[in-house]
Design a protein around this motif. Structure first.
Motif, short mmCIF file in Angstrom:
data_model
loop_
_atom_site.label_atom_id
_atom_site.label_comp_id
_atom_site.label_asym_id
_atom_site.label_seq_id
_atom_site.Cartn_x
_atom_site.Cartn_y
_atom_site.Cartn_z
N GLU A 28 0.85 -1.20 0.00
CA GLU A 28 0.00 0.00 0.00
C GLU A 28 0.88 1.26 0.00
O GLU A 28 0.64 2.21 -0.75
CB GLU A 28 -0.81 -0.05 1.30
CG GLU A 28 -2.12 0.69 1.31
CD GLU A 28 -2.78 0.52 2.68
OE1 GLU A 28 -2.99 1.54 3.35
OE2 GLU A 28 -3.05 -0.63 3.08
N SER A 29 1.91 1.23 0.84
CA SER A 29 2.80 2.40 0.93
C SER A 29 3.71 2.52 -0.28
O SER A 29 4.00 3.63 -0.74
CB SER A 29 3.66 2.30 2.21
OG SER A 29 2.82 2.46 3.34
N LEU A 30 4.15 1.39 -0.82
CA LEU A 30 4.99 1.41 -2.01
C LEU A 30 4.24 2.07 -3.17
O LEU A 30 4.82 2.85 -3.94
CB LEU A 30 5.40 -0.02 -2.38
CG LEU A 30 6.32 -0.19 -3.58
CD1 LEU A 30 7.64 0.56 -3.41
CD2 LEU A 30 6.59 -1.68 -3.83
N LYS A 31 2.96 1.79 -3.29
CA LYS A 31 2.15 2.42 -4.36
C LYS A 31 2.14 3.94 -4.25
O LYS A 31 2.15 4.64 -5.25
CB LYS A 31 0.71 1.89 -4.31
CG LYS A 31 0.56 0.46 -4.83
CD LYS A 31 -0.85 -0.06 -4.61
CE LYS A 31 -0.96 -1.52 -5.05
NZ LYS A 31 -2.22 -2.14 -4.61
N LYS A 32 2.14 4.44 -2.99
CA LYS A 32 2.12 5.89 -2.77
C LYS A 32 3.37 6.55 -3.35
O LYS A 32 3.31 7.68 -3.84
CB LYS A 32 2.05 6.21 -1.27
CG LYS A 32 0.72 5.92 -0.62
CD LYS A 32 0.81 6.33 0.85
CE LYS A 32 -0.19 5.52 1.68
NZ LYS A 32 0.15 5.57 3.11
N MET A 33 4.49 5.85 -3.27
CA MET A 33 5.73 6.44 -3.79
C MET A 33 5.68 6.58 -5.31
O MET A 33 6.33 7.44 -5.88
CB MET A 33 6.93 5.59 -3.37
CG MET A 33 8.24 6.20 -3.83
SD MET A 33 9.67 5.39 -3.15
CE MET A 33 10.88 5.81 -4.40
N PHE A 34 4.92 5.72 -5.96
CA PHE A 34 4.85 5.73 -7.43
C PHE A 34 3.88 6.80 -7.95
O PHE A 34 3.86 7.10 -9.13
CB PHE A 34 4.43 4.36 -7.94
CG PHE A 34 5.57 3.39 -8.06
CD1 PHE A 34 6.16 3.15 -9.29
CD2 PHE A 34 6.05 2.72 -6.95
CE1 PHE A 34 7.21 2.25 -9.40
CE2 PHE A 34 7.10 1.83 -7.06
CZ PHE A 34 7.69 1.59 -8.28
#
Length: 281
Positions: A274-280
């Motif tokens: 979920e957090s990795l997606k935010k970085m993208f």
């Protein structure tokens, strides 16, 4: 108005705190890079602290070059241990709050279940040993401190595994990533939110806490998630650590148990994907 000093201001966590700081105008924020706070020169550090007079210190500054530390032991210990000791003494003497950031590398990696804050530490490299010495000094010199251990930190800022993977997956047809080191990544923006939540809480309970995103993965699985979210065509293979030797040994297993910080500070910690997606975004 309370004054918050953030050391390591240009690092991943310091940069995320800077992004959030405008949401908390009740504090005077001072973001100190190496020109304002000198962690490797203790006389200078002492006078800098006395000039700034912070009420709260977020100590995000550290020597983090894990492999280089094997040959730069003195520098690693000066920044990660002795400077922390000085900061802790300053905060205790001046009744200032201290949140100090530490690492999963204080463990040797021999566990097979998530590590809580009371597990025995046994660092297997110089970086981990210097950070463990810093934890001990921090809590000895200022028993009111909060130490937060984190792992596999990444962010839109600075250099980190995610940005390296993004670059390599666009440059190469195939890459290999180690598949036998297990833990969980930490999105620095989430940790920054967590630190402010601790500060803003009605309770201040000193001691050691763990914080990383939820999930139990290897670096290889992390790379696969980066490939999936980024939509890259690069082929990603998994290899054992033995095939990718480094000067410093890494813990094979360093998954952190977050029950304590979730319970005491009522934190909702997102899953790593979920957090990795935010970085993208």
């Amino acid at each position: 108005m309370e004054r918050i000093l953030v050391t390591g201001a240009n690092g991943q966590l310091g940069s995320e705190l800077a992004t959030l700081s405008s949401n908390y105008p009740q504090y005077e924020w001072i973001f100190a890079d190496r020109t304002k706070i000198t962690l490797d020169d203790l006389d200078t550090l002492q006078s800098q602290l006395e000039d700034i007079k912070p009420n709260i210190i977020f100590n995000c500054g550290a020597y983090t070059a894990v492999d280089k530390a094997e040959n730069e032991r003195e520098l690693a210990f000066t920044v990660n241990h002795v400077a922390v000791e000085l900061i802790a003494k300053y905060t205790f003497k001046n009744n200032a709050k201290l949140i100090h950031i530490s690492t999963d590398y204080v463990f040797d990696g021999s566990s097979s279940i998530a590590l809580n804050e009371d597990e025995e530490t046994n660092p297997i490299n110089i970086y981990g040993a210097s950070k463990r010495a810093g934890e001990i000094a921090c809590l000895k010199e200022n028993p009111n401190s909060i130490v937060i251990r984190t792992s596999w930190v990444y962010s839109k800022f600075g250099n980190n595994f995610v940005k390296t993977m993004q670059r390599l997956m666009q440059e190469k047809d195939s890459i290999n990533v180690v598949n036998d080191q297990i833990g969980s990544p930490t999105y620095a923006a989430d940790l920054a939110h967590g630190m402010i939540s601790v500060l803003e809480s009605s309770s201040w309970i000193p001691g050691i806490y763990n914080y990383s995103n939820e999930g139990e993965i290897s670096w290889y699985e992390f790379a696969l998630s980066i490939k999936e979210i980024g939509g890259y065509n690069c082929n990603v293979g998994g290899i054992p650590s033995a095939s990718y030797p480094t000067p410093a040994k890494r813990p094979e297993f360093s998954l952190l148990d977050k029950k304590k910080i979730k319970t005491i500070y009522n934190l909702d910690i997102p899953n790593y994907k979920e957090s990795l997606k935010k970085m993208f975004i």
